[in-house]
Design a protein around this motif. Sequence first.
Motif, PDB file in Angstrom:
ATOM      1  N   ALA A 111       0.851  -1.191   0.000  1.00 41.79           N
ATOM      2  CA  ALA A 111       0.000   0.000   0.000  1.00 41.79           C
ATOM      3  C   ALA A 111       0.887   1.242   0.000  1.00 41.79           C
ATOM      4  O   ALA A 111       1.973   1.240   0.580  1.00 41.79           O
ATOM      5  N   PHE A 112       0.403   2.277  -0.690  1.00 46.83           N
ATOM      6  CA  PHE A 112       1.093   3.565  -0.696  1.00 46.83           C
ATOM      7  C   PHE A 112       0.076   4.623  -1.076  1.00 46.83           C
ATOM      8  O   PHE A 112      -1.005   4.319  -1.586  1.00 46.83           O
ATOM      9  N   SER A 113       0.407   5.884  -0.805  1.00 44.62           N
ATOM     10  CA  SER A 113      -0.502   6.991  -1.087  1.00 44.62           C
ATOM     11  C   SER A 113       0.111   7.918  -2.121  1.00 44.62           C
ATOM     12  O   SER A 113       1.285   8.277  -2.027  1.00 44.62           O
ATOM     13  N   LEU A 114      -0.708   8.310  -3.098  1.00 38.64           N
ATOM     14  CA  LEU A 114      -0.281   9.226  -4.152  1.00 38.64           C
ATOM     15  C   LEU A 114      -0.893  10.595  -3.918  1.00 38.64           C
ATOM     16  O   LEU A 114      -2.095  10.717  -3.670  1.00 38.64           O
ATOM     17  N   CYS A 115      -0.062  11.625  -4.001  1.00 40.74           N
ATOM     18  CA  CYS A 115      -0.495  12.998  -3.783  1.00 40.74           C
ATOM     19  C   CYS A 115      -1.494  13.428  -4.841  1.00 40.74           C
ATOM     20  O   CYS A 115      -1.389  13.062  -6.006  1.00 40.74           O
ATOM     21  N   ARG A 116      -2.461  14.247  -4.449  1.00 38.25           N
ATOM     22  CA  ARG A 116      -3.343  14.892  -5.418  1.00 38.25           C
ATOM     23  C   ARG A 116      -3.538  16.365  -5.114  1.00 38.25           C
ATOM     24  O   ARG A 116      -4.273  17.046  -5.814  1.00 38.25           O
ATOM     25  N   CYS A 117      -2.836  16.904  -4.109  1.00 43.14           N
ATOM     26  CA  CYS A 117      -3.010  18.316  -3.756  1.00 43.14           C
ATOM     27  C   CYS A 117      -2.081  19.223  -4.554  1.00 43.14           C
ATOM     28  O   CYS A 117      -2.324  20.420  -4.659  1.00 43.14           O
ATOM     29  N   GLY A 118      -0.995  18.663  -5.090  1.00 45.81           N
ATOM     30  CA  GLY A 118      -0.054  19.449  -5.867  1.00 45.81           C
ATOM     31  C   GLY A 118       1.014  20.133  -5.046  1.00 45.81           C
ATOM     32  O   GLY A 118       1.901  20.769  -5.598  1.00 45.81           O
ATOM     33  N   GLY A 119       0.970  20.017  -3.731  1.00 45.90           N
ATOM     34  CA  GLY A 119       1.949  20.689  -2.887  1.00 45.90           C
ATOM     35  C   GLY A 119       2.991  19.749  -2.316  1.00 45.90           C
ATOM     36  O   GLY A 119       3.714  20.116  -1.405  1.00 45.90           O
ATOM     37  N   TRP A 120       3.111  18.559  -2.846  1.00 49.19           N
ATOM     38  CA  TRP A 120       3.978  17.534  -2.315  1.00 49.19           C
ATOM     39  C   TRP A 120       5.456  17.868  -2.424  1.00 49.19           C
ATOM     40  O   TRP A 120       5.856  18.711  -3.212  1.00 49.19           O
ATOM     41  N   VAL A 121       6.265  17.162  -1.664  1.00 47.67           N
ATOM     42  CA  VAL A 121       7.715  17.279  -1.748  1.00 47.67           C
ATOM     43  C   VAL A 121       8.294  15.976  -2.300  1.00 47.67           C
ATOM     44  O   VAL A 121       9.199  15.984  -3.108  1.00 47.67           O
ATOM     45  N   ASN A 122       7.755  14.847  -1.893  1.00 44.51           N
ATOM     46  CA  ASN A 122       8.251  13.523  -2.247  1.00 44.51           C
ATOM     47  C   ASN A 122       7.459  12.957  -3.432  1.00 44.51           C
ATOM     48  O   ASN A 122       6.743  11.974  -3.298  1.00 44.51           O
ATOM     49  N   LYS A 123       7.556  13.591  -4.575  1.00 45.61           N
ATOM     50  CA  LYS A 123       6.775  13.222  -5.748  1.00 45.61           C
ATOM     51  C   LYS A 123       6.959  11.757  -6.126  1.00 45.61           C
ATOM     52  O   LYS A 123       8.080  11.283  -6.080  1.00 45.61           O
ATOM     53  N   PRO A 124       5.949  11.018  -6.514  1.00 48.83           N
ATOM     54  CA  PRO A 124       4.533  11.360  -6.552  1.00 48.83           C
ATOM     55  C   PRO A 124       3.796  10.951  -5.282  1.00 48.83           C
ATOM     56  O   PRO A 124       2.579  10.972  -5.216  1.00 48.83           O
ATOM     57  N   PHE A 125       4.555  10.574  -4.265  1.00 46.69           N
ATOM     58  CA  PHE A 125       3.951  10.058  -3.040  1.00 46.69           C
ATOM     59  C   PHE A 125       3.486  11.179  -2.119  1.00 46.69           C
ATOM     60  O   PHE A 125       4.068  12.250  -2.094  1.00 46.69           O
ATOM     61  N   CYS A 126       2.445  10.907  -1.375  1.00 44.70           N
ATOM     62  CA  CYS A 126       1.893  11.872  -0.426  1.00 44.70           C
ATOM     63  C   CYS A 126       2.848  12.027   0.753  1.00 44.70           C
ATOM     64  O   CYS A 126       3.374  11.045   1.276  1.00 44.70           O
ATOM     65  N   ASP A 127       3.055  13.273   1.168  1.00 45.60           N
ATOM     66  CA  ASP A 127       3.885  13.531   2.350  1.00 45.60           C
ATOM     67  C   ASP A 127       3.120  14.287   3.430  1.00 45.60           C
ATOM     68  O   ASP A 127       3.700  14.776   4.382  1.00 45.60           O
ATOM     69  N   GLY A 128       1.792  14.385   3.278  1.00 45.16           N
ATOM     70  CA  GLY A 128       0.966  15.051   4.282  1.00 45.16           C
ATOM     71  C   GLY A 128       0.779  16.537   4.064  1.00 45.16           C
ATOM     72  O   GLY A 128       0.117  17.199   4.854  1.00 45.16           O
ATOM     73  N   THR A 129       1.346  17.081   2.999  1.00 48.77           N
ATOM     74  CA  THR A 129       1.230  18.511   2.729  1.00 48.77           C
ATOM     75  C   THR A 129      -0.219  18.955   2.640  1.00 48.77           C
ATOM     76  O   THR A 129      -0.557  20.073   3.045  1.00 48.77           O
TER      77      THR A 129
END
Length: 78
Positions: free
Chosen positions: A40-58
Amino acid sequence: MADVKITVKPDGPYRVEAPEGSLDLVDANGNKFDLTGKTAFSLCRCGGWVNKPFCDGTHSRIGFQGAELAVKKAEGGS
């Protein structure tokens, strides 16, 4: 066929769940991301991420609001 589940998290990322080794995540050049050991992993969709393309909580820090609910097709529409 492997069972892959993608969940749109409320005001957050896309959560991807799949048996290890059953899917590839590739960049724009076709290079594979290393998903070794990940089921399992999470992909960012907010556009403000740092660890592309994974979600970092931004998303939680910038107040991202997403449209999470699936829209039902209108009767008689296409």
